[in-house]
Structure formats: C-alpha cells, structure tokens
Design a protein around this motif. Structure first.
Motif, PDB file in Angstrom:
ATOM      1  N   GLU A  75       1.891   0.679 -21.853  1.00 30.84           N
ATOM      2  CA  GLU A  75       1.469   1.650 -20.834  1.00 30.84           C
ATOM      3  C   GLU A  75       0.755   0.960 -19.674  1.00 30.84           C
ATOM      4  O   GLU A  75       1.011   1.245 -18.505  1.00 30.84           O
ATOM      5  CB  GLU A  75       0.545   2.712 -21.453  1.00 30.84           C
ATOM      6  N   ARG A  76      -0.120   0.047 -20.009  1.00 35.01           N
ATOM      7  CA  ARG A  76      -0.870  -0.672 -18.973  1.00 35.01           C
ATOM      8  C   ARG A  76       0.051  -1.556 -18.137  1.00 35.01           C
ATOM      9  O   ARG A  76      -0.052  -1.601 -16.915  1.00 35.01           O
ATOM     10  CB  ARG A  76      -1.967  -1.504 -19.625  1.00 35.01           C
ATOM     11  N   VAL A  78       3.275  -1.169 -17.608  1.00 35.24           N
ATOM     12  CA  VAL A  78       4.119  -0.318 -16.765  1.00 35.24           C
ATOM     13  C   VAL A  78       3.321   0.183 -15.571  1.00 35.24           C
ATOM     14  O   VAL A  78       3.791   0.122 -14.425  1.00 35.24           O
ATOM     15  CB  VAL A  78       4.709   0.859 -17.575  1.00 35.24           C
ATOM     16  N   ALA A  79       2.115   0.660 -15.803  1.00 34.57           N
ATOM     17  CA  ALA A  79       1.270   1.166 -14.716  1.00 34.57           C
ATOM     18  C   ALA A  79       0.976   0.069 -13.694  1.00 34.57           C
ATOM     19  O   ALA A  79       1.062   0.300 -12.478  1.00 34.57           O
ATOM     20  CB  ALA A  79      -0.026   1.746 -15.267  1.00 34.57           C
ATOM     21  N   ASP A  80       0.636  -1.117 -14.168  1.00 35.19           N
ATOM     22  CA  ASP A  80       0.344  -2.230 -13.254  1.00 35.19           C
ATOM     23  C   ASP A  80       1.568  -2.632 -12.458  1.00 35.19           C
ATOM     24  O   ASP A  80       1.489  -2.910 -11.254  1.00 35.19           O
ATOM     25  CB  ASP A  80      -0.217  -3.420 -14.022  1.00 35.19           C
ATOM     26  N   THR A  81       2.730  -2.678 -13.122  1.00 38.81           N
ATOM     27  CA  THR A  81       3.969  -3.030 -12.432  1.00 38.81           C
ATOM     28  C   THR A  81       4.308  -1.977 -11.378  1.00 38.81           C
ATOM     29  O   THR A  81       4.670  -2.315 -10.234  1.00 38.81           O
ATOM     30  CB  THR A  81       5.121  -3.193 -13.428  1.00 38.81           C
ATOM     31  N   CYS A  82       4.161  -0.707 -11.712  1.00 42.36           N
ATOM     32  CA  CYS A  82       4.428   0.366 -10.755  1.00 42.36           C
ATOM     33  C   CYS A  82       3.477   0.270  -9.567  1.00 42.36           C
ATOM     34  O   CYS A  82       3.879   0.520  -8.415  1.00 42.36           O
ATOM     35  CB  CYS A  82       4.304   1.738 -11.422  1.00 42.36           C
ATOM     36  N   SER A  83       2.233  -0.098  -9.803  1.00 40.55           N
ATOM     37  CA  SER A  83       1.269  -0.263  -8.708  1.00 40.55           C
ATOM     38  C   SER A  83       1.692  -1.355  -7.740  1.00 40.55           C
ATOM     39  O   SER A  83       1.553  -1.210  -6.531  1.00 40.55           O
ATOM     40  CB  SER A  83      -0.124  -0.583  -9.272  1.00 40.55           C
ATOM     41  N   TYR A  85       4.808  -2.383  -7.182  1.00 36.43           N
ATOM     42  CA  TYR A  85       5.954  -1.889  -6.424  1.00 36.43           C
ATOM     43  C   TYR A  85       5.528  -0.842  -5.381  1.00 36.43           C
ATOM     44  O   TYR A  85       6.048  -0.829  -4.267  1.00 36.43           O
ATOM     45  CB  TYR A  85       7.030  -1.317  -7.337  1.00 36.43           C
ATOM     46  N   ALA A  86       4.585   0.016  -5.721  1.00 37.96           N
ATOM     47  CA  ALA A  86       4.108   1.031  -4.794  1.00 37.96           C
ATOM     48  C   ALA A  86       3.424   0.382  -3.591  1.00 37.96           C
ATOM     49  O   ALA A  86       3.568   0.843  -2.457  1.00 37.96           O
ATOM     50  CB  ALA A  86       3.147   1.983  -5.489  1.00 37.96           C
ATOM     51  N   SER A  89       5.903  -0.709  -0.901  1.00 33.47           N
ATOM     52  CA  SER A  89       6.634   0.341  -0.162  1.00 33.47           C
ATOM     53  C   SER A  89       6.029   0.594   1.203  1.00 33.47           C
ATOM     54  O   SER A  89       4.927   0.507   1.487  1.00 33.47           O
ATOM     55  CB  SER A  89       6.611   1.662  -0.928  1.00 33.47           C
TER      56      SER A  89
END
Length: 89
Positions: A75-76, A78-83, A85-86, A89
């Motif tokens: 979970e951590r 995934v959240a860090d990776t999404c951050s 990528y965000a 953007s």
C-alpha cells in the motif's frame, strides 16, 4: 535499494551491515542493525558484539521488522509511486 536488507528485516533476522553505500540509510544509521567499517578487524569486532549481546540484536530486528512492514508495504509503495507520477503531471 538493498532488497536483501528489507527482506531480512521483514523476517526479523538480525542484520550486520557495512557502513558503505545505501546500507546505513536503510538501517537508519544503525538503529535497525549493527554497522561496521568494511575491514577485517571491524567485522570481527561487530561479530563479537553480536554474540555478546543477542538480546540487543533481537530488539533491533523486531524494531526493523515493524519499520519495514510500514515503510515497504504494498500500500505504501503504491501510494508513493502514485505521488511521484502525480507530481510529474
């Protein structure tokens, strides 16, 4: 990254690591394992310390496992990776 260190942490295995590269960072400057200078004398000294203080190593291993379960959970990660990528953007 030092994946083998994280795997050892998750299995509650006491860690002795060199004070070079990313190892000190992963081990929080020795909080989660014993660090040594990469010389034969220093390795012997840290091994002697480990043998003489098994309870200290066990406590570090348990603390390392708690840290690794939180910091490197799916979970951590995934959240860090999404951050990341965000932020691009």
């Amino acid at each position: 990254l030092g994946l083998v260190l994280i795997e050892a942490m998750l299995r509650e295995v006491p860690i002795l690591g060199s004070s070079r590269g990313a190892i000190p960072e992963i081990l929080a400057q020795g909080r989660y394992g014993l660090l040594f200078e990469p010389t034969s004398g220093a390795i012997g000294d840290v091994l002697d310390h480990a043998r003489s203080h098994p309870e200290e190593l066990r406590e570090r291993a348990l603390e390392a496992a708690r840290y690794a379960r939180e910091a490197f959970s799916v979970e951590r990660m995934v959240a860090d990776t999404c951050s990341v990528y965000a932020a691009l953007s």
